[in-house]
Write a protein that holds these residues in place. Structure first.
Motif, PDB file in Angstrom:
ATOM      1  N   UNK A  50      10.189  -1.769  -6.067  1.00 39.40           N
ATOM      2  CA  UNK A  50       9.065  -2.306  -6.481  1.00 39.40           C
ATOM      3  C   UNK A  50       8.186  -1.078  -7.713  1.00 39.40           C
ATOM      4  N   UNK A  51       7.937  -1.070  -8.851  1.00 42.64           N
ATOM      5  CA  UNK A  51       7.385  -0.550  -9.405  1.00 42.64           C
ATOM      6  C   UNK A  51       6.371  -1.571 -10.946  1.00 42.64           C
ATOM      7  N   UNK A  52       5.296  -0.542  -9.944  1.00 42.88           N
ATOM      8  CA  UNK A  52       3.855  -1.132 -10.677  1.00 42.88           C
ATOM      9  C   UNK A  52       3.498  -2.847 -10.752  1.00 42.88           C
ATOM     10  N   UNK A  53       4.206  -3.068  -8.990  1.00 44.97           N
ATOM     11  CA  UNK A  53       4.068  -4.387  -8.950  1.00 44.97           C
ATOM     12  C   UNK A  53       5.113  -5.235  -9.774  1.00 44.97           C
ATOM     13  N   UNK A  54       6.314  -4.596  -9.870  1.00 42.60           N
ATOM     14  CA  UNK A  54       7.055  -5.576 -10.561  1.00 42.60           C
ATOM     15  C   UNK A  54       8.464  -5.160  -9.637  1.00 42.60           C
ATOM     16  N   UNK A  55       9.336  -5.893  -9.652  1.00 39.38           N
ATOM     17  CA  UNK A  55      10.645  -5.690  -9.278  1.00 39.38           C
ATOM     18  C   UNK A  55      11.467  -6.404 -10.044  1.00 39.38           C
TER      19      UNK A  55
END
Length: 431
Positions: free
Chosen positions: A341-346
């Protein structure tokens, strides 16, 4: 009536409370990995370590595998060239045994993507590209200019076929597919991959793996990309001793991919390329942590650098505490980063409009532009310096034969080339 209404209301309230409690608990359980990561991230105000809460079992585990037909894995030039790193962290109490080598040259040689290559067979067409050689005894690098081989050149249409036939490859500067004598081509490929300083059994293992890899593509009407350099006598002798030998699975020549270093485990082809080859499973490599120079290499980036990498590749804008930007959700093949997850994004949408799942491999290759050595890594962030530190293990995609690992198996465990190849390609035979 008033009593009955009261009872009815009470029952309704109890049902509602039970419903909230039940689904609240379930929701908490489902969020547990995220909660664990958030709690871990908040334990230190200055340094945040991203860890995975759980380790997943690969979906293919235990399934019956059928041997697939020819598949191009598109592994042309998959990795940036590796460089030997001197800063290896050994376990407490470890004693370093001497490296046994039959060559007087350095114990390891760096390679470059466009290293010196043979471009002609006469004195006027010598190669002037330089290759850097790094020794384990010193941290300095010495430029070395190589010249064209005295053997038949790769791109000479009149090159002799030799008793072992020809191979067809593509390499930087060739301008297209090149067909030449198998010994000539393979000697230059082996030199381009690992140089001539490794143990002879490791060189032979690399020669057979490279021969198998090229033959696999040639037999299916393709020419793979290879790195080439002018070989020394040791490499040519090792190649000549095993030329024509290849690796087979159930009587069929294999897709013999290889890379610089594994990460304590090799990676499976399924989790890297989505193709499930029975001889490209994850294999434990015990010597990596002790002797591989690419095990535990640290690379740092400022938060602004990370923000730019992510924004340029994914469009995701990172904000807030950098210590919360990354979260590793799972691992694959024991040690390689799976979902991330990056910045809450997968996921993110790429320039072609395709949805891309964010994994360790995607971060390494597509987001960080290969500035991480492998998809096996740990991430820490220091608020004091505003820098991220990625500690990587291994170098490359991690599938198949590990070049440094092969050298370690030969040097420290006394493996011959057959044992090395069967270690990295289990269930195969060499003939």
């Amino acid at each position: 009536m008033r009593k009955a209404a009261f009872v009815e209301i009470t029952v309704s309230l109890l049902i509602a409370l039970a419903y909230v409690y039940l689904f609240g608990v379930v929701g908490t359980v489902e969020r547990m990995p995220q909660v664990i990561e958030e709690e871990t991230a908040s334990t230190d105000e200055t340094t945040t370590t991203t860890t995975a809460a759980t380790e997943t079992t690969p979906e293919y585990a235990g399934e019956t595998v059928t041997f697939p037909s020819y598949t191009s894995l598109d592994v042309s030039n998959p990795d940036k060239p590796f460089t030997v790193n001197q800063a290896v962290t050994y376990p407490a109490g470890h004693t370093e045994p001497p490296i046994v080598t039959t060559d007087e040259s350095a114990a390891a040689t760096t390679t470059t993507e466009d290293d010196s290559y043979v471009i002609g067979g006469n004195e006027e067409s010598t190669t002037t590209t330089t290759a850097a050689t790094t020794t384990t005894e010193a941290t300095t690098t010495t430029p070395q200019t190589t010249t064209a081989s005295e053997e038949a050149p790769l791109d000479d249409p009149n090159a002799g076929t030799g008793e072992h036939g020809t191979l067809t490859v593509y390499y930087t500067g060739s301008g297209g597919n090149v067909t030449g004598d198998a010994v000539d081509i393979l000697s230059q490929v082996v030199m381009g991959e690992i140089g001539g300083s490794f143990d002879e059994e490791a060189i032979k293992a690399q020669a057979i793996a490279a021969y198998t890899y090229i033959k696999y593509y040639n037999d299916n009407g393709n020419a793979p990309y290879v790195a080439v350099r002018t070989p020394n006598d040791k490499v040519r002798r090792c190649v000549s001793e095993v030329i024509g030998k290849a690796v087979y699975y159930n009587g069929t020549i294999i897709q013999a991919v290889y890379g610089a270093s594994s990460a304590g485990y090799t990676a499976s082809s399924l989790n890297v390329w989505g193709v499930d080859y029975p001889y490209l499973k994850s294999t434990k490599c015990e010597l990596d942590a002790l002797y591989d120079p690419n095990y535990g290499v640290k690379t740092t980036f400022t938060s602004n650098e990370i923000k730019n990498y992510v924004k340029n590749a994914t469009g995701i804008v990172l904000e807030g505490d950098p210590g919360n930007w990354f979260a590793i959700k799972e691992y694959v093949d024991n040690v390689y980063v799976g979902t991330l997850s990056i910045g809450g994004h997968t996921t993110y949408t790429n320039s072609s409009g395709k949805t891309v799942n964010i994994t360790g491999r995607v971060l390494r290759e597509q987001i960080m532009n290969y500035n991480l050595r492998s998809a096996c890594f740990e991430i820490t962030y220091s608020a004091d310096t505003d820098k991220f530190t990625f500690t990587t293990y291994g170098y490359g995609h991690g599938v198949g034969l590990s070049q440094h690992g092969a050298n370690n198996l030969a040097t420290y465990w006394g493996y011959d080339y057959r044992q090395i190849l069967q270690f990295y390609y289990p269930g195969t035979e060499i003939r």
